[in-house]
Motif scaffolding. Structure first.
Motif, mmCIF file in Angstrom:
data_model
loop_
_atom_site.group_PDB
_atom_site.id
_atom_site.type_symbol
_atom_site.label_atom_id
_atom_site.label_comp_id
_atom_site.label_asym_id
_atom_site.label_seq_id
_atom_site.Cartn_x
_atom_site.Cartn_y
_atom_site.Cartn_z
ATOM 1 N N ASN A 242 177.106 3.719 -65.135
ATOM 2 C CA ASN A 242 177.330 2.266 -65.115
ATOM 3 C C ASN A 242 176.366 1.290 -65.538
ATOM 4 O OD1 ASN A 242 175.637 2.359 -62.829
ATOM 5 N ND2 ASN A 242 177.511 2.242 -61.357
ATOM 6 N N VAL B 43 185.307 8.214 -65.780
ATOM 7 C CA VAL B 43 184.698 8.132 -64.520
ATOM 8 C C VAL B 43 183.342 7.270 -64.830
ATOM 9 C CG1 VAL B 43 183.694 9.144 -62.465
ATOM 10 C CG2 VAL B 43 185.754 10.085 -63.633
ATOM 11 N N PRO C 247 176.902 13.713 -53.315
ATOM 12 C CA PRO C 247 176.085 12.377 -53.208
ATOM 13 C C PRO C 247 175.351 12.280 -51.859
ATOM 14 C CG PRO C 247 178.608 11.814 -53.057
ATOM 15 C CD PRO C 247 178.434 13.254 -53.325
ATOM 16 N N ASP D 48 185.636 3.856 -60.745
ATOM 17 C CA ASP D 48 184.467 4.117 -60.481
ATOM 18 C C ASP D 48 184.502 5.295 -59.494
ATOM 19 O OD1 ASP D 48 182.074 3.880 -59.020
ATOM 20 O OD2 ASP D 48 182.179 1.740 -58.345
ATOM 21 N N GLN D 49 183.419 6.279 -59.709
ATOM 22 C CA GLN D 49 183.458 7.494 -58.925
ATOM 23 C C GLN D 49 183.208 7.171 -57.515
ATOM 24 O OE1 GLN D 49 180.268 10.103 -60.282
ATOM 25 N NE2 GLN D 49 180.391 11.431 -58.365
ATOM 26 N N TYR E 105 182.576 10.487 -68.908
ATOM 27 C CA TYR E 105 181.536 10.606 -67.896
ATOM 28 C C TYR E 105 180.417 9.454 -68.161
ATOM 29 C CZ TYR E 105 178.361 12.020 -63.673
ATOM 30 O OH TYR E 105 177.594 12.312 -62.773
ATOM 31 N N THR F 94 179.760 6.312 -63.130
ATOM 32 C CA THR F 94 178.985 6.746 -61.908
ATOM 33 C C THR F 94 177.514 6.196 -62.051
ATOM 34 O OG1 THR F 94 177.979 8.898 -61.030
ATOM 35 C CG2 THR F 94 177.961 8.581 -63.291
ATOM 36 N N GLU F 95 176.972 5.993 -60.789
ATOM 37 C CA GLU F 95 175.746 5.425 -60.694
ATOM 38 C C GLU F 95 174.755 6.231 -61.184
ATOM 39 O OE1 GLU F 95 173.085 3.223 -57.179
ATOM 40 O OE2 GLU F 95 175.011 3.886 -56.808
ATOM 41 N N THR G 269 178.737 17.563 -60.998
ATOM 42 C CA THR G 269 179.777 16.828 -60.725
ATOM 43 C C THR G 269 180.282 16.213 -62.315
ATOM 44 O OG1 THR G 269 178.674 15.438 -58.823
ATOM 45 C CG2 THR G 269 180.397 14.487 -60.282
#
Length: 251
Positions: free
Chosen positions: A107, A83, A173, A57-58, A104, A85-86, A92
């Motif tokens: 989620n 990874v 972020p 989880d990033q 990448y 990511t939300e 990134t």
């Protein structure tokens, strides 16, 4: 059929802070024929094993995430790092792939599409979100704009909004931006929405691309890594992963 899938089971390790999300992902992978070797909340708890997929989880890597990716890949040189990511952010994503990651993934991707992406990773392919297609389209649209006479004042950005936009350009972020500027995360979120309105964009990636293409903060921004050639190289893989979302029977 199920026995056949288990015979070619692939090892996977999960590193997620949220226990419920971790358990849900563990069940999805197990049902998909994967062997979940570890399901933990801390990167430092990982132990080495044969070649497998490590899903991280990033959010747990925070500001030094890219360094941690390089460190993980150095420790587990036979593993393939993915990874979660939300939110999609092109810069990134670029840095994560440059560090050696294989995936990448947002989620909120449908679970069958997630399994399909992991199958591709297990075969040595790299996967990126379908949002990359929109980024390429937006970049093409901004290429035709005048990038020589741009000025921050043109968009009526306040000093605080300028600082936050710099953070977006750097791919940071909201949590990191708020920490660096000494303001609340809620303040950053509100400012980001205002920046979107003033720049006439719809998301962080578009704001960052527009700021760079127009030369905003050119004296303080990091070197550009989003060359057109690099974008084109990502296009084929992104187009494939986008289509996978519509192939529920692949796995």
């Amino acid at each position: 059929m199920k026995a056949s899938r288990m015979e070619r089971s692939i090892n996977a390790s999960l590193v997620l802070k949220n226990a419920l999300a971790r358990e849900g992902l563990r069940r999805i992978l197990t049902d998909g024929g994967y062997n979940v070797a570890q399901s933990i909340e801390d990167i430092d708890q990982l132990v080495n094993s044969d070649s497998h997929i490590i899903i991280v989880d990033q959010a747990i890597m925070e500001q030094d995430g890219i360094d941690r990716i390089s460190e993980l890949i150095g420790r587990f040189d036979r593993a393939k790092l993915v990874v979660l990511t939300e939110n999609f952010d092109f810069d990134t994503m670029s840095r994560i792939f440059a560090a050696g990651a294989y995936g990448y993934v947002l989620n909120d991707v449908p679970y069958q599409a997630f399994l399909a992406k992991m199958q591709l990773v297990s075969m040595g392919e790299k996967v990126a979100p379908a949002d990359l297609i929109d980024t390429l389209r937006d970049l093409h649209q901004t290429d035709g704009r005048d990038n020589h006479s741009a000025d921050v004042a043109r968009f009526d950005l306040t000093p605080r909004e300028q600082d936050i936009l710099r953070g977006l350009v750097m791919g940071l972020p909201n949590k990191v931006i708020s920490r660096e500027l000494g303001v609340s995360e809620a303040t950053v979120k509100l400012a980001v929405k205002t920046i979107f309105r003033k720049l006439s964009v719809h998301n962080r990636t578009q704001a960052a691309i527009l700021a760079r293409e127009l030369g905003l903060f050119a004296d303080r921004s990091p070197p550009r890594t989003t060359s057109r050639a690099a974008l084109i190289l990502f296009l084929a893989g992104a187009a494939l992963t986008q289509s996978l979302d519509n192939w529920p029977g692949l796995i």
